[in-house]
Design an enzyme around this catalytic site. Sequence first.
Site, PDB file in Angstrom:
ATOM      1  N   HIS A 153      -5.757  -6.621  -2.018  1.00 34.05           N
ATOM      2  CA  HIS A 153      -4.769  -5.669  -1.518  1.00 34.05           C
ATOM      3  C   HIS A 153      -3.585  -6.352  -0.823  1.00 34.05           C
ATOM      4  O   HIS A 153      -3.756  -6.987   0.207  1.00 34.05           O
ATOM      5  CB  HIS A 153      -5.472  -4.698  -0.567  1.00 34.05           C
ATOM      6  N   ASP A 162      -8.251  -5.566  -6.201  1.00 35.93           N
ATOM      7  CA  ASP A 162      -7.911  -4.428  -5.342  1.00 35.93           C
ATOM      8  C   ASP A 162      -8.165  -3.119  -6.091  1.00 35.93           C
ATOM      9  O   ASP A 162      -7.597  -2.892  -7.153  1.00 35.93           O
ATOM     10  CB  ASP A 162      -6.428  -4.540  -4.972  1.00 35.93           C
ATOM     11  N   SER A 206       0.839  -1.185   0.000  1.00 36.99           N
ATOM     12  CA  SER A 206       0.000   0.000   0.000  1.00 36.99           C
ATOM     13  C   SER A 206       0.888   1.255   0.000  1.00 36.99           C
ATOM     14  O   SER A 206       1.829   1.343  -0.793  1.00 36.99           O
ATOM     15  CB  SER A 206      -0.917  -0.062   1.217  1.00 36.99           C
TER      16      SER A 206
END
Lengths: 515, 515
Positions: free
Chosen positions: A472, A447, A197
């Site tokens: 993710h 994602d 991320s």
Amino acid sequence: MADRLHLLLLAALIVFTASSAPSKSSTSSFFSLSNGSPRFPRYSVWHRTSTQPLRRDQPEYQYETRYFSQRLDHFSFADLPTFSQRYLINFDHWLGPARLGPIFLYCGNEGDIEWFATNSGFMWEIAPKFGALLVFPEHRYYGESMPFGGREEAYKNASTLSYLTTEQALADFAVFITDLKRNLSAESCPVVLFGGSYGGMLAAWMRLKYPHIAIGALASSAPILQFEDIVPPETFYDIVSNDFRRESTSCFNTIKESWDAITEEGQKENGLQRLTKTFHFCRELKSTDDLADWLSSAYSYLAMVDYPYPANFMMPMPGHPIREVCRRVDESHDGTSILDRIFAGVSVYYNYTGNVGCFKLDDDPHGLDGWDFQACTEMVMPMSSSKENSMFPTYDFNYSSYKEECWDMFRVIPRPRWITTEFGGHGIETILKMFGSNIIFSNGLLDPWSGGSILKNISETIVALVTKEGAHHLDLRPSTPEDPQWLVEQREAEIRVIQGWINSYRKEKISTFSM
Amino acid sequence: MADRLHLLLLAALIVFTASSAPSKSSTSSFFSLSNGSPRFPRYSVWHRTSTQPLRRDQPEYQYETRYFSQRLDHFSFADLPTFSQRYLINFDHWLGPARLGPIFLYCGNEGDIEWFATNSGFMWEIAPKFGALLVFPEHRYYGESMPFGGREEAYKNASTLSYLTTEQALADFAVFITDLKRNLSAESCPVVLFGGSYGGMLAAWMRLKYPHIAIGALASSAPILQFEDIVPPETFYDIVSNDFRRESTSCFNTIKESWDAITEEGQKENGLQRLTKTFHFCRELKSTDDLADWLSSAYSYLAMVDYPYPANFMMPMPGHPIREVCRRVDESHDGTSILDRIFAGVSVYYNYTGNVGCFKLDDDPHGLDGWDFQACTEMVMPMSSSKENSMFPTYDFNYSSYKEECWDMFRVIPRPRWITTEFGGHGIETILKMFGSNIIFSNGLLDPWSGGSILKNISETIVALVTKEGAHHLDLRPSTPEDPQWLVEQREAEIRVIQGWINSYRKEKISTFSM
């Protein structure tokens, strides 16, 4: 529903803060403080303080906790106090300097580093194979790594927060690594970066900005292109919406229709009261916007954690949770109202265990939030929701409102073009091809952040590992017996590439030594 | 001669400030302010303000002067005033955006940008061939580009000076270029960087830090390795000394012996008075150290500007000025004292025109100097003078004294390891080979700064153009009818390499467009 800015910005934040969802007041500020309380529950362990126990569904990892003194501003000589950066370290498998044992470093992102360390099982699992030292430095202004002596002081105002920037965090890593290597007499040992991320963005940017510090980076689910107009602003919500549509068109349509139904209900006499009851809130809803935010937030999270097996990443959830949401939305027997069906669906997210009696919308304000500040300064990620492809309420990103709300919130003016000036972005593929090397961009197409990431191979050394059914940064999580074959293969590919970097580096080192 | 720190640090500074020579007080501070006046004359145009006319021996170049608003701290959101960055621009030959006309940008270094622009004739001469836009942004805290409204305010103390750092200057360039290109709708036009000395270091570092901003850099005489222990600290003075020895061993020996002769003379009754007379100082010498500094400074400059034709780079000087110095030192008829011979030699530097009646040691204090601050913060370049190979007084670099003197002077603590953390340095060849591209490192081996630069080809795209008889960034100067063939060839090679970068870039662009 009028101004949905707060909702759409939310999506830009949730991946990182996991539930520090910005909220909307009557003055349309998307942050929580304008009305004194956030609209969304803060379930996320990302906000746990170190005094709170971590969830115990992860394997137990052993590490030492240490601290490193950092400058507050690496790029000026202003007379500022230093701060203590926390890091976790594990030497169990390290080959040591003589054998050029690699150093695997997780680029701490916006949260408590213990949470990232214990959720990055991949690193722990491959360390023995590589003989790697594991180290997890925490991102400044998060967890225990607070300038000015503590969270309250650090988050006091825009002035104390002003050193919460990506470039400072990268410099923290650079200084930290350099010092660590020197202390271990490990100057020659190769460093490999990991991050998911925002942490993945940091890892990729480290490779671009500090190529001399680390030889490669696994940047998982790193939306480095989610700035300015590099990708269409509708990308994020379109992907979330597609994740629902692929499971069931009727589910998609039900959600898309639900917003009007909610507004309509809310406008009726005692409508908010009835909605409160339908959705099991502990206290009466103040506006239908609050409900819409609560639902939208859940849908976006669900898309991110749409993992193929049961997981407890942000919330306890079944495997393929969107499938389960849609099953409930679709399968409710005839005669069930659209709102009841929506509630049945969203309960997969908010109450899969069935233990929650009623839902709170404002249970942990916490004051100013670090990621909110970053979003209001450098990390401006425009997001819109299209009429055609999105199941969310239509919204066009409006920078003027965004700017205004940031001013109201923090007394800062965003720099929406700075990230691409500092790190590149426009034409990034050419740049990476010509000037970058040794980065894996891994993404799962479920994602919603994958839309802002690098999805194709750029060169021999800048590779994209894309899984159609991944979500993710799934690859960073610990392996499980339920891992599908494509996930096993993705991780194997990552190991091969990383091994290749280390081999090349050692070969180069040895040839330099013997010259 | 006791503490020669001031002298040796001087060498680290002179290339950049050209005569902001630090001085030594009785408290052994190497900077000028400790006794209220600098020890060395400040002849250099590098310190001219814009109200002073530039020397008229250069061709007349036409440019517009413009200003650009910059943040004071790019890497924080502290509430600081912006400042006005001056830049010079010339559109005469630019092909424009449609034809991907290149932008040639000089990375302004520590001085008035008009001086750099008018001393970088190479850029002006090749602009028509390339159809290039020429632009010369000024370095913050120099010339007219003063934060806080003016020089006096900007240089008031360590706090106002604290944003005078290399990283901020690079970010200034990045923001400036990005904005300039957008305003000209020239986002696709390739930028090529140029720079000499510290400006060359900036150009090279821009390529490493902002590869997306510029496609290549000509880094002339850029000593990016003159940090920590990357090159031996004796390098600089050894090269200066060799420049003298190659012309004449007896000249080298005379200079090497002169320091004791000076000390001896100074210790005699009325010795300082006699030295004052011998060396034609306007006011009586206060110590023999002052004289030694004055001489050492001249020798170091002479090595830098040991050009093959008469030039007026810092001072009016004959071609091969060291040859002329040594001719005078050696050829004085028998019976002339060693000190008279030294004076005869050094007069080539200080008084080649013969117009100076007497020499001043403290004629333009100017207060705090920008490069001194940079040397006391980031740009810590250790310099020693060896007993064996140097003709200068022996000195071992002592970081503790350096640090102490920086504290006395500016109330700052140097960060001697920061430059290599931020930009690399140790093992730089491996790093450049693996992760860098499109840099020309040009050097002349007579230049004492060449010892801290890159002198061999690193890869196909990181090339070293080294001339045995060249001196300090001679290649950037305007061509002259006296240019030797090797200099003509060096510049031709540079043009070929730059043309290659631009061709590759255009090819890549066109193939991307047509995809």
